[in-house]
Design a protein around this motif. Structure first.
Motif, PDB file in Angstrom:
ATOM      1  N   ARG A 227       0.820  -1.203   0.000  1.00 48.94           N
ATOM      2  CA  ARG A 227       0.000   0.000   0.000  1.00 48.94           C
ATOM      3  C   ARG A 227       0.856   1.257   0.000  1.00 48.94           C
ATOM      4  N   TRP A 228       1.898   1.263   0.849  1.00 49.53           N
ATOM      5  CA  TRP A 228       2.736   2.456   0.933  1.00 49.53           C
ATOM      6  C   TRP A 228       3.587   2.627  -0.332  1.00 49.53           C
ATOM      7  N   GLN A 229       3.982   1.516  -0.946  1.00 48.34           N
ATOM      8  CA  GLN A 229       4.724   1.625  -2.197  1.00 48.34           C
ATOM      9  C   GLN A 229       3.839   2.231  -3.286  1.00 48.34           C
ATOM     10  N   ALA A 230       2.564   1.818  -3.305  1.00 48.31           N
ATOM     11  CA  ALA A 230       1.645   2.370  -4.302  1.00 48.31           C
ATOM     12  C   ALA A 230       1.404   3.861  -4.078  1.00 48.31           C
ATOM     13  N   GLU A 231       1.521   4.300  -2.829  1.00 53.27           N
ATOM     14  CA  GLU A 231       1.285   5.707  -2.516  1.00 53.27           C
ATOM     15  C   GLU A 231       2.524   6.579  -2.721  1.00 53.27           C
ATOM     16  N   TRP A 232       3.705   5.953  -2.842  1.00 52.70           N
ATOM     17  CA  TRP A 232       4.941   6.734  -2.949  1.00 52.70           C
ATOM     18  C   TRP A 232       5.048   7.329  -4.355  1.00 52.70           C
ATOM     19  N   ASP A 233       5.502   8.568  -4.416  1.00 53.99           N
ATOM     20  CA  ASP A 233       5.616   9.252  -5.702  1.00 53.99           C
ATOM     21  C   ASP A 233       7.004   9.151  -6.318  1.00 53.99           C
ATOM     22  N   GLY A 234       7.897   8.390  -5.702  1.00 51.64           N
ATOM     23  CA  GLY A 234       9.243   8.229  -6.249  1.00 51.64           C
ATOM     24  C   GLY A 234      10.182   9.366  -5.904  1.00 51.64           C
ATOM     25  N   LYS A 235       9.761  10.279  -5.056  1.00 55.60           N
ATOM     26  CA  LYS A 235      10.614  11.393  -4.660  1.00 55.60           C
ATOM     27  C   LYS A 235      11.079  11.196  -3.217  1.00 55.60           C
ATOM     28  N   HIS A 236      12.225  11.788  -2.917  1.00 55.44           N
ATOM     29  CA  HIS A 236      12.808  11.719  -1.576  1.00 55.44           C
ATOM     30  C   HIS A 236      12.898  10.280  -1.066  1.00 55.44           C
ATOM     31  N   PRO A 237      13.698   9.450  -1.722  1.00 56.11           N
ATOM     32  CA  PRO A 237      13.813   8.052  -1.284  1.00 56.11           C
ATOM     33  C   PRO A 237      14.329   7.923   0.138  1.00 56.11           C
ATOM     34  N   GLU A 238      15.083   8.903   0.608  1.00 52.17           N
ATOM     35  CA  GLU A 238      15.604   8.845   1.971  1.00 52.17           C
ATOM     36  C   GLU A 238      14.491   8.924   3.022  1.00 52.17           C
ATOM     37  N   ALA A 239      13.320   9.418   2.629  1.00 52.92           N
ATOM     38  CA  ALA A 239      12.214   9.580   3.585  1.00 52.92           C
ATOM     39  C   ALA A 239      11.280   8.371   3.608  1.00 52.92           C
ATOM     40  N   LEU A 240      11.421   7.477   2.612  1.00 51.29           N
ATOM     41  CA  LEU A 240      10.483   6.363   2.533  1.00 51.29           C
ATOM     42  C   LEU A 240      10.616   5.427   3.729  1.00 51.29           C
ATOM     43  N   GLY A 241      11.843   5.008   4.076  1.00 52.99           N
ATOM     44  CA  GLY A 241      12.055   4.094   5.199  1.00 52.99           C
ATOM     45  C   GLY A 241      11.563   4.650   6.519  1.00 52.99           C
ATOM     46  N   PRO A 242      11.963   5.882   6.910  1.00 51.81           N
ATOM     47  CA  PRO A 242      11.465   6.437   8.170  1.00 51.81           C
ATOM     48  C   PRO A 242       9.943   6.534   8.226  1.00 51.81           C
ATOM     49  N   ARG A 243       9.339   6.939   7.093  1.00 48.94           N
ATOM     50  CA  ARG A 243       7.877   7.061   7.067  1.00 48.94           C
ATOM     51  C   ARG A 243       7.220   5.695   7.238  1.00 48.94           C
ATOM     52  N   TRP A 244       7.745   4.724   6.521  1.00 49.14           N
ATOM     53  CA  TRP A 244       7.156   3.392   6.584  1.00 49.14           C
ATOM     54  C   TRP A 244       7.253   2.808   7.992  1.00 49.14           C
ATOM     55  N   LEU A 245       8.440   2.879   8.607  1.00 46.93           N
ATOM     56  CA  LEU A 245       8.617   2.326   9.954  1.00 46.93           C
ATOM     57  C   LEU A 245       7.748   3.060  10.960  1.00 46.93           C
ATOM     58  N   GLY A 246       7.631   4.378  10.822  1.00 47.54           N
ATOM     59  CA  GLY A 246       6.799   5.137  11.745  1.00 47.54           C
ATOM     60  C   GLY A 246       5.336   4.735  11.656  1.00 47.54           C
ATOM     61  N   GLU A 247       4.831   4.579  10.422  1.00 51.57           N
ATOM     62  CA  GLU A 247       3.435   4.197  10.256  1.00 51.57           C
ATOM     63  C   GLU A 247       3.202   2.743  10.662  1.00 51.57           C
ATOM     64  N   LEU A 248       4.174   1.881  10.385  1.00 56.15           N
ATOM     65  CA  LEU A 248       4.044   0.485  10.813  1.00 56.15           C
ATOM     66  C   LEU A 248       4.035   0.397  12.335  1.00 56.15           C
ATOM     67  N   ASN A 249       4.860   1.200  12.988  1.00 57.07           N
ATOM     68  CA  ASN A 249       4.875   1.230  14.446  1.00 57.07           C
ATOM     69  C   ASN A 249       3.497   1.606  14.982  1.00 57.07           C
ATOM     70  N   ARG A 250       2.871   2.599  14.364  1.00 57.24           N
ATOM     71  CA  ARG A 250       1.545   3.016  14.794  1.00 57.24           C
ATOM     72  C   ARG A 250       0.508   1.905  14.538  1.00 57.24           C
ATOM     73  N   GLU A 251       0.592   1.263  13.387  1.00 52.12           N
ATOM     74  CA  GLU A 251      -0.360   0.196  13.068  1.00 52.12           C
ATOM     75  C   GLU A 251      -0.272  -0.951  14.072  1.00 52.12           C
ATOM     76  N   LEU A 252       0.948  -1.373  14.392  1.00 55.69           N
ATOM     77  CA  LEU A 252       1.113  -2.487  15.335  1.00 55.69           C
ATOM     78  C   LEU A 252       0.650  -2.097  16.731  1.00 55.69           C
ATOM     79  N   MET A 253       0.896  -0.852  17.141  1.00 59.17           N
ATOM     80  CA  MET A 253       0.443  -0.405  18.454  1.00 59.17           C
ATOM     81  C   MET A 253      -1.085  -0.412  18.518  1.00 59.17           C
ATOM     82  N   GLU A 254      -1.723  -0.005  17.430  1.00 51.96           N
ATOM     83  CA  GLU A 254      -3.187   0.094  17.434  1.00 51.96           C
ATOM     84  C   GLU A 254      -3.859  -1.276  17.395  1.00 51.96           C
ATOM     85  N   THR A 255      -3.188  -2.281  16.827  1.00 54.63           N
ATOM     86  CA  THR A 255      -3.801  -3.614  16.795  1.00 54.63           C
ATOM     87  C   THR A 255      -3.924  -4.217  18.180  1.00 54.63           C
ATOM     88  N   GLY A 256      -2.993  -3.878  19.074  1.00 55.04           N
ATOM     89  CA  GLY A 256      -3.038  -4.400  20.436  1.00 55.04           C
ATOM     90  C   GLY A 256      -2.780  -5.888  20.548  1.00 55.04           C
TER      91      GLY A 256
END
Length: 404
Positions: A227-256
């Motif tokens: 999903r996140w790859q489909a949403e990425w516009d191909g710009k700022h590749p250095e920001a993709l990893g931090p964004r992905w890990l941050g959102e994954l961290n939130r998703e796992l926390m919310e699942t409980g």
């Protein structure tokens, strides 16, 4: 023993001798019923005291089967006494009127032994019922385990279908991996795929624990990464990893669900030959091998799914003309010698430096005899008795190492 509730049957020919025998027995408060024939004994008779003269010798065996029986006789030489003893009656006493106290003690003992025998019989019956119940439960458990095994095998097949093709080469970079679950399902997962002609995306994950619950998280990883790859516009590749890990961290926390993961997320810029990456407490750290030297990729990052609001920095490095990038799950540490973590990590560095291929590293870890085929890995599980945990090795190589 509540003696007044114990009914003692006395079998003897009618007369003063029978009355005296009944009276001698009743002195301790025992209830006594005197009769001349065994068939006349009332229900609930706890014990029979039978005189040899009153019972035909062929009737002793039937009497013994119906009631615990004491035999009394006026003389030890009576042939009928020997016959009564031979059929297995409880005991006998000679001249019972002279030994009334002994007779009453023998009656009490015989009643207690009979009670204990009844209890043992009841226990045996209960034990037999319990064994039958346990056998039924065991059969049911084996059926459920067989179904669970089939479900786990099916889940393992599906999970491995989500993994990338191996080996494969894209834009001069080759990827190969080996994933061995300690059970049918694995908490280890990885992916490798091109975003476009310029960028390659890959990640390497180790979910806490192993088995079904950890495998479910790997499916979530696959879904979110797509999903996140489909949403990425191909710009700022250095920001993709931090964004992905941050959102994954939130998703796992919310699942409980109480699961966390360690991850390495990488974006390879094929034009610049440059690696952008972010870390989520990856252990062991990724190892980059080039020109005969091993370098641990620098960087730090929090585990994913443990700390709300965690932030993940971006790191990067140039990729040499000939490189091998190794990523291993922490299960590999169990396969390395050394009594400390530092010694095992140093050993791993030496072995990846000496390994030109994935098979070389597996051989050095004595894992070469474990299945390499995806189907065999699933069907053999849980067959990796050598592995105390899921074990995954991933190797990326390029640009001059593509054909090596």
């Amino acid at each position: 023993m509540d003696r007044p509730n114990q009914l003692i049957g006395v079998i003897d020919v009618p007369g003063k001798a029978r009355d005296d025998l009944a009276e001698a027995i009743a002195r301790d408060g025992l209830a006594v019923y005197a009769t001349g024939h065994a068939d006349d004994l009332p229900a609930g008779t706890a014990l029979v005291v039978a005189h040899v003269r009153a019972v035909p010798r062929d009737d002793w065996e039937g009497l013994q089967r119906r009631h615990p029986t004491l035999v009394v006789s006026d003389t030890r030489e009576d042939d009928d006494l020997l016959r009564a003893v031979d059929v297995g009656l409880v005991d006998y006493i000679i001249d019972p009127l002279r030994h009334g106290h002994l007779l009453r003690r023998m009656i009490g003992k015989a009643i207690e032994l009979s009670r204990l025998e009844e209890e043992r019989k009841a226990d045996r019956e209960r034990l037999g019922q319990l064994n039958t119940h346990l056998e039924e439960l065991n059969e049911s458990l084996e059926t459920h385990l067989a179904l669970l095994r089939l479900d786990q095998q099916a889940g393992g097949q599906i999970q491995r279908k989500l993994l990338p093709t191996r080996p494969q080469t894209v834009g001069g970079v080759s990827c190969d991996y080996w994933l061995a679950p300690s059970l049918y399902l694995s908490g280890d997962f990885l992916d490798f795929q091109p975003f476009d002609d310029r960028y390659l995306l890959f990640y390497f994950a180790d979910v806490s624990g192993h088995g079904a619950s950890s495998a479910f998280v790997t499916v979530l990883l696959k879904y979110l990464s797509n999903r996140w790859q489909a949403e990425w516009d191909g710009k700022h590749p250095e920001a993709l990893g931090p964004r992905w890990l941050g959102e994954l961290n939130r998703e796992l926390m919310e699942t409980g669900i109480g699961k966390h993961a360690t991850l390495f997320v990488g974006v390879i810029d094929l034009e610049r030959r440059y690696l952008h990456y972010s870390l989520g407490a990856q252990l062991p750290m990724p190892l980059l091998v080039a020109d005969g030297e091993v370098m641990t990729l620098p960087g730090v990052g929090m585990p994913v799914g443990l700390f709300p609001g965690a932030e993940y920095p971006s790191f990067g490095c140039e990729l040499p003309e000939n490189f091998r990038l190794w990523l291993c799950s922490d299960g590999i540490l169990e396969c390395l010698p050394g009594d400390t973590l530092d010694k095992r990590l140093k050993e791993l560095e030496q072995r990846v430096n000496d390994s030109k291929s994935l098979d070389d590293l597996r051989e050095s870890l004595c894992l070469g005899d474990l299945p390499d085929d995806d189907e065999a890995v699933v069907e053999d599980g849980p067959g990796h008795e050598k592995l105390p945990d899921d074990l995954t090795i991933m190797m990326l190589s390029g640009f001059g190492n593509v054909d090596s």
